[in-house]
Design an enzyme around this catalytic site. Structure first.
Site, PDB file in Angstrom:
ATOM      1  N   ILE A   1       5.105  -5.519   8.216  1.00 13.71           N
ATOM      2  CA  ILE A   1       4.393  -4.535   9.337  1.00 13.71           C
ATOM      3  C   ILE A   1       4.370  -3.179   8.274  1.00 13.71           C
ATOM      4  CG2 ILE A   1       5.803  -5.136  11.481  1.00 13.71           C
ATOM      5  CD1 ILE A   1       8.112  -3.401  10.458  1.00 13.71           C
TER       6      ILE A   1
ATOM      7  N   CYS B   1      -3.870   4.088  11.939  1.00 15.13           N
ATOM      8  CA  CYS B   1      -4.411   5.799  11.792  1.00 15.13           C
ATOM      9  C   CYS B   1      -4.866   6.093  13.225  1.00 15.13           C
ATOM     10  CB  CYS B   1      -5.675   5.749  10.734  1.00 15.13           C
ATOM     11  SG  CYS B   1      -5.118   4.952   9.195  1.00 15.13           S
TER      12      CYS B   1
ATOM     13  N   ASN C   1      -6.772  -0.961   0.613  1.00 17.34           N
ATOM     14  CA  ASN C   1      -6.128  -0.811   1.944  1.00 17.34           C
ATOM     15  C   ASN C   1      -7.190   0.313   2.504  1.00 17.34           C
ATOM     16  OD1 ASN C   1      -4.327   1.296   3.687  1.00 17.34           O
ATOM     17  ND2 ASN C   1      -3.156  -0.505   3.678  1.00 17.34           N
TER      18      ASN C   1
ATOM     19  N   SER D   1       1.051  -1.067  -0.117  1.00 14.73           N
ATOM     20  CA  SER D   1      -0.050   0.026   0.006  1.00 14.73           C
ATOM     21  C   SER D   1       0.822   1.259  -0.136  1.00 14.73           C
ATOM     22  CB  SER D   1      -0.887  -0.125   1.336  1.00 14.73           C
ATOM     23  OG  SER D   1      -1.672   1.152   1.354  1.00 14.73           O
TER      24      SER D   1
HETATM   25  C1  LIG Z   1       5.035   6.562   0.452  1.00 17.21           C
HETATM   26  C2  LIG Z   1       4.221   5.602   1.010  1.00 17.21           C
HETATM   27  C3  LIG Z   1       2.847   5.649   1.433  1.00 17.21           C
HETATM   28  C4  LIG Z   1       2.593   4.652   2.198  1.00 17.21           C
HETATM   29  N1  LIG Z   1       1.146   4.623   2.214  1.00 17.21           N
HETATM   30  C5  LIG Z   1       0.558   3.723   3.110  1.00 17.21           C
HETATM   31  C6  LIG Z   1      -0.719   3.500   3.265  1.00 17.21           C
HETATM   32  O1  LIG Z   1      -1.675   4.475   2.565  1.00 17.21           O
HETATM   33  N2  LIG Z   1      -1.477   2.643   3.872  1.00 17.21           N
HETATM   34  C7  LIG Z   1      -0.508   1.576   4.512  1.00 17.21           C
HETATM   35  O2  LIG Z   1      -1.249   0.876   5.115  1.00 17.21           O
HETATM   36  N3  LIG Z   1       0.677   1.603   4.197  1.00 17.21           N
HETATM   37  C8  LIG Z   1       1.434   2.510   3.589  1.00 17.21           C
HETATM   38  N4  LIG Z   1       2.787   2.751   3.477  1.00 17.21           N
HETATM   39  C9  LIG Z   1       3.560   1.452   4.023  1.00 17.21           C
HETATM   40  C10 LIG Z   1       4.012   0.349   3.161  1.00 17.21           C
HETATM   41  O3  LIG Z   1       2.827  -0.131   2.834  1.00 17.21           O
HETATM   42  C11 LIG Z   1       4.837  -0.651   3.832  1.00 17.21           C
HETATM   43  O4  LIG Z   1       3.984  -1.168   5.069  1.00 17.21           O
HETATM   44  C12 LIG Z   1       6.097   0.090   4.333  1.00 17.21           C
HETATM   45  O5  LIG Z   1       6.634   1.174   3.623  1.00 17.21           O
HETATM   46  C13 LIG Z   1       7.407  -1.007   4.679  1.00 17.21           C
HETATM   47  O6  LIG Z   1       7.574  -1.629   3.554  1.00 17.21           O
HETATM   48  P1  LIG Z   1       8.789  -1.185   2.728  1.00 17.21           P
HETATM   49  O7  LIG Z   1       9.875  -1.078   3.464  1.00 17.21           O
HETATM   50  O8  LIG Z   1       9.044  -2.481   1.771  1.00 17.21           O
HETATM   51  O9  LIG Z   1       8.505  -0.047   1.896  1.00 17.21           O
HETATM   52  C14 LIG Z   1       3.448   3.607   2.704  1.00 17.21           C
HETATM   53  C15 LIG Z   1       4.676   3.523   2.562  1.00 17.21           C
HETATM   54  C16 LIG Z   1       5.237   4.436   1.826  1.00 17.21           C
HETATM   55  C17 LIG Z   1       6.747   4.598   1.548  1.00 17.21           C
END
Ligand SMILES: Cc1cc2nc3c(=O)[nH]c(=O)nc-3n(C[C@H](O)[C@H](O)[C@H](O)COP(=O)(O)O)c2cc1C
Length: 310
Positions: free
Chosen positions: A193, A133, A102, A25
Site C-alpha cells: 500500500i 494524488c 512511479n 517510490s
Molecule cells: C519520504 C517518502 C516519500 C514517498 N514518496 C512516494 C511517491 O512519490 N510516490 C508513491 O507512490 N509513494 C511514495 N511513498 C510511499 C512509499 O513508496 C511506501 O508506499 C510507503 O512508505 C509504505 O512503505 P514503508 O512503510 O516500507 O515505507 C513515499 C514514502 C516516503 C517515506
C-alpha cells in the site's frame, strides 16, 4: 545435487524480475543516491513520483518521526518527466536492474502525458501509477473511487504497452473494490500500500508539525495494517500483488509473500538501514532453502479456511 534456487518473479506485462525485493517510490530517489546499496539483490528500483512538470514539493517541515515510523508530506518533489526521460533513463538503460517509474498527476490528462513521454524510452522497464494524488477536478483522489481509478488506468493503458502496476491507497473503505476495478481496466499488477494519512502536533508551538498539516504515515507502525490489506487484495485479484508497508526484515517480507504477494517493496527502512534489501533477499533465500522449496511459488498460503475479512 539440489536444484538451484530461483528467486525470480513475474509481475505481468512481460516484466520478469530476478528478485522479489524492490525498493519503494520516494525512498530511493531515482536510483543514484545510494551507491552503497547492492543493486544486484534488487528485483527493481521504483522511482520517486514523477509528474509532467517539475515540482519543488512542499515547504518544510516535510517529515516527522513517530513511534515506529515516520510522517512525510514531501509533495511530489521531482524534476519532471522530460528530465527523467532525457537524463536519467539513458543511465538506467546501462544498469542490470530494471527501473520502474512511479507516475503521478492531478488529472487523467496529466497522467497520460507523463506515460506518453515514457513509453518506448530505453531504460524505463515499467510504470507504477500512484493513484493517491488529489484529483483537482472534483477534489477526490483517484485511488479512493473504483470508477475513477478504473478510468485513469484504462486511459493510461491505452497509450502504453509498458508493464503497468497500479499502487493502491489504504485510505479507503474497501481496497478490494479498487483493486478489482484497476485489474478489470487493464493493470498488469497492483502494489499495496501507499501511506496512511496521519498528523502530529507540536504542543509548544501549538501548530501541526508538518507544514501541510497532514502527511503519510509509513514504517513498522503500519505493517500489520498493510499485511491485512495485501491479504485481502491477493485473495481477490488474479494479477500479481506487490506488498508494501513497514517491511524491515526478511521475516516481514516473508509474511507478505505468505499472504499472497508476488514481491515486496522496501520503503522507510532504506533511510534507516540501506543494507536491508540485501538482508531481506538473503533471508528469503535461506527460508526457501531450509524448507526445500525451489522457488517463491511455494510460499503463498492458499487456504480457504482462513477468513479474508476481519
Ligand atoms: C519520504 C517518502 C516519500 C514517498 N514518496 C512516494 C511517491 O512519490 N510516490 C508513491 O507512490 N509513494 C511514495 N511513498 C510511499 C512509499 O513508496 C511506501 O508506499 C510507503 O512508505 C509504505 O512503505 P514503508 O512503510 O516500507 O515505507 C513515499 C514514502 C516516503 C517515506
Amino acid at each position: 545435487m539440489a536444484e538451484p534456487l530461483d528467486l525470480g518473479v513475474d509481475l505481468g506485462g512481460g516484466l520478469r524480475l530476478r528478485s522479489p525485493v524492490l525498493v519503494a517510490s520516494g525512498t530511493f530517489g531515482y536510483g543514484f543516491d545510494a551507491p552503497q546499496v547492492d543493486r544486484g539483490v534488487l528485483g527493481a528500483i521504483v522511482t520517486k513520483g514523477t509528474t509532467l512538470r517539475p515540482h519543488e514539493g512542499n515547504a518544510p517541515n516535510r517529515i516527522a518521526e513517530t513511534p515506529s515510523g515516520m510522517l512525510n508530506a514531501i509533495g511530489l518533489q521531482n524534476p519532471g518527466v522530460d528530465h527523467v526521460a532525457r537524463v536519467y533513463a539513458p543511465v538506467w538503460a546501462s544498469w542490470d536492474v530494471p527501473v520502474i517509474v512511479n507516475v503521478a498527476g492531478d488529472s487523467v490528462d496529466e497522467y497520460v502525458g507523463v506515460v506518453r513521454r515514457l513509453d518506448g524510452v530505453p531504460g524505463v522497464a515499467g510504470l507504477e501509477l500512484n493513484i493517491s494524488c488529489p484529483n483537482v477536478a472534483n477534489g477526490l483522489q483517484f485511488g479512493v473511487d473504483p470508477g475513477l481509478a478504473a478510468e485513469l488506468t484504462s486511459a493510461v493503458r491505452a497509450v502504453t504497452r509498458l508493464p503497468l502496476m497500479v499502487k493502491l491507497t489504504p485510505n479507503v473503505t474497501d481496497i478490494v473494490a479498487v483493486a478489482r476495478a484497476v485489474e478489470d481496466a487493464g493493470a498488469d499488477a497492483v502494489s499495496a500500500i501507499n501511506t496512511y494519512v496521519g498528523m502530529a502536533i507540536d504542543v509548544r508551538r501549538r501548530q501541526p508539525v508538518l507544514s501541510r498539516g497532514s502527511g503519510g504515515l509509513s514504517g513498522p507502525a503500519i505493517k500489520p495494517l498493510a499485511l491485512h490489506a495485501v491479504w485481502q487484495v491477493a485473495s481477490a485479484v488474479r494479477i500479481p500483488v506487490v506488498g508494501i508497508g513497514g517491511i524491515t526484515t526478511a521475516g516481514d517480507a516473508l509474511e507478505f509473500l505468505l499472504a499472497g504477494a508476488a514481491a515486496v517493496q522496501l520503503g522507510t527502512v532504506n533511510y534507516i538501514r540501506p543494507e536491508a534489501a540485501r538482508e531481506v533477499h538473503g533471508g528469503i533465500a535461506a527460508y526457501l532453502q531450509e524448507r526445500g522449496f525451489q522457488d517463491l511459488g511455494a510460499l503463498p498460503i492458499r487456504s480457504t479456511s482462513v477468513p479474508t475479512h476481519a
